[in-house]
Design an enzyme around this catalytic site. Structure first.
Site, short mmCIF file in Angstrom:
data_model
loop_
_atom_site.label_atom_id
_atom_site.label_comp_id
_atom_site.label_asym_id
_atom_site.label_seq_id
_atom_site.Cartn_x
_atom_site.Cartn_y
_atom_site.Cartn_z
N GLN A 1 -7.67 -8.42 20.98
CA GLN A 1 -8.39 -9.66 20.70
C GLN A 1 -9.16 -10.11 21.95
O GLN A 1 -8.59 -10.21 23.03
CB GLN A 1 -7.38 -10.74 20.25
CG GLN A 1 -8.01 -12.04 19.83
CD GLN A 1 -8.89 -11.88 18.58
OE1 GLN A 1 -8.52 -11.24 17.62
NE2 GLN A 1 -10.06 -12.47 18.63
N LYS B 1 -5.78 -12.22 10.86
CA LYS B 1 -5.79 -10.76 10.71
C LYS B 1 -4.45 -10.28 10.16
O LYS B 1 -4.40 -9.41 9.30
CB LYS B 1 -6.11 -10.10 12.06
CG LYS B 1 -7.58 -10.23 12.40
CD LYS B 1 -7.93 -9.89 13.83
CE LYS B 1 -9.39 -10.29 14.07
NZ LYS B 1 -9.81 -10.18 15.47
N ASP C 1 -12.29 -1.86 15.66
CA ASP C 1 -13.32 -2.87 15.94
C ASP C 1 -14.69 -2.23 16.14
O ASP C 1 -15.71 -2.93 16.12
CB ASP C 1 -12.95 -3.66 17.21
CG ASP C 1 -12.51 -5.09 16.90
OD1 ASP C 1 -12.78 -5.56 15.78
OD2 ASP C 1 -11.89 -5.71 17.78
#
Ligand code: NDP
Length: 279
Positions: A96, A52, A119
């Site tokens: 995460q 990322k 997200d």
């Protein structure tokens, strides 16, 4: 003859478009920044976080990395998120997953401000998607829609079957296909006569989490098959939820693993970071 959808190529196209957009935004004084929080040192998570960061560098947006120790408490993590929510120079916050067992994932995801929820996991983002309001969309299913559109596959009016109903893939996938005017059926572990249902699909999206479960007996002639699954077998080779060799000859289009849906997830995360909500 079937066509293999090249997710690597399509994700690269998207990242190149975003790179141009980010450069143009910088000229107007708009600088995007993504904060990535990792708790603990799970090796797979570390690889995802590193990828990322690399994608942010490529596209030209800033990234902040928070590597918190495994024993971080939920309160401490919530405090970090609270601070990032307030910072004007941070546009996106990503935690995460998976988190260590002592931290409640749902409380953490709920703490991220919906306007920074790149997200797309916050209930507000999920609700916006369901009722057709602008908002962040979960990256993997958004990537599947891009794979279809950029391969010239029309969704409108088609029988779309989604195999799997998880919150991060199956459900948002179904909502997105519906938004594109597909006729959508969602299957799961309690579905009866599964093959009869999947064989109706013009577009079959498989996110079942079982290596090579879907063989040719699940697929109609000429269907488009999208394989979201990722597994590593005994020889350390990657495979999907679809048995590619048996299924591919029956399809018109199919995604491979690796090189299909996988690379799209990060590309769509970058899209969320650069474009913001609702674009
Ligand atoms: P989950 O395990 O959360 O969900 C799996 C779904 O499949 C559930 O809805 C389950 O039904 C259903 N299911 C399981 N077994 C069967 C069966 N025998 N028959 C019918 N339905 C079944 O998985 P995820 O959605 O998180 O992930 C799916 C796959 O996608 C995994 O391989 C994962 O690694 C991969 N993945 C890939 C990503 C990428 O970037 N390419 C991102 C995210 C995931 P029920 O709800 O009834 O239990």
């Amino acid at each position: 003859m079937y066509q293999v959808i090249d997710g690597k190529k399509i994700s690269q196209e998207i990242k190149d478009e975003l790179r141009e957009k980010a450069a143009a935004m910088k000229e107007q004084g708009i600088h995007r920044c993504l904060a990535v929080i990792q708790v603990g040192a799970d090796p797979a998570s570390s690889v995802y976080v590193r990828n990322k960061k690399k994608a942010c560098e490529y596209v030209g947006i800033a990234s902040l990395a928070y590597e918190l120790p495994e024993e971080t408490t939920e309160e401490e993590l919530l405090r970090v998120i609270g601070e990032l929510n307030k910072r004007k120079d941070v546009d996106g916050i990503l935690v995460q997953l998976p988190l260590p067992a002592h931290i409640h994932e749902d409380r953490v995801l709920l703490a991220i401000a919906p306007e920074k929820d790149v997200d797309g996991f916050h209930p507000v983002s999920v609700g916006n998607l369901s009722i057709g309001r602008p908002g962040y969309v979960s990256c993997t299913p958004a990537g599947v829609i891009q794979l279809l559109k950029r391969s010239g596959i029309s969704i409108e009016g088609k029988e779309c079957v989604v195999l799997g109903r998880s919150n991060i893939v199956g459900k948002p996938m179904a909502m997105l296909l519906l938004r594109e005017n597909g006729t959508v059926t969602v299957c799961h572990s309690r579905t009866e006569n599964l093959r009869e249902v999947t064989k109706r699909a013009d577009i079959l999206v498989v996110a079942v989490g079982r290596p090579k479960m879907v063989d040719e007996s699940y697929v109609k002639d000429g269907a488009v098959v999208i394989d979201v699954g990722i597994h590593r077998n005994e020889d350390n080779k990657l495979c999907g939820d679809v048995d590619f060799d048996s299924v591919a000859p029956k399809t018109s289009y199919i995604t491979p693993v690796p090189g299909g849906v996988g690379p799209m997830t990060i590309a769509m995360l970058m899209a969320n970071c650069v474009r913001g909500m609702g674009e």
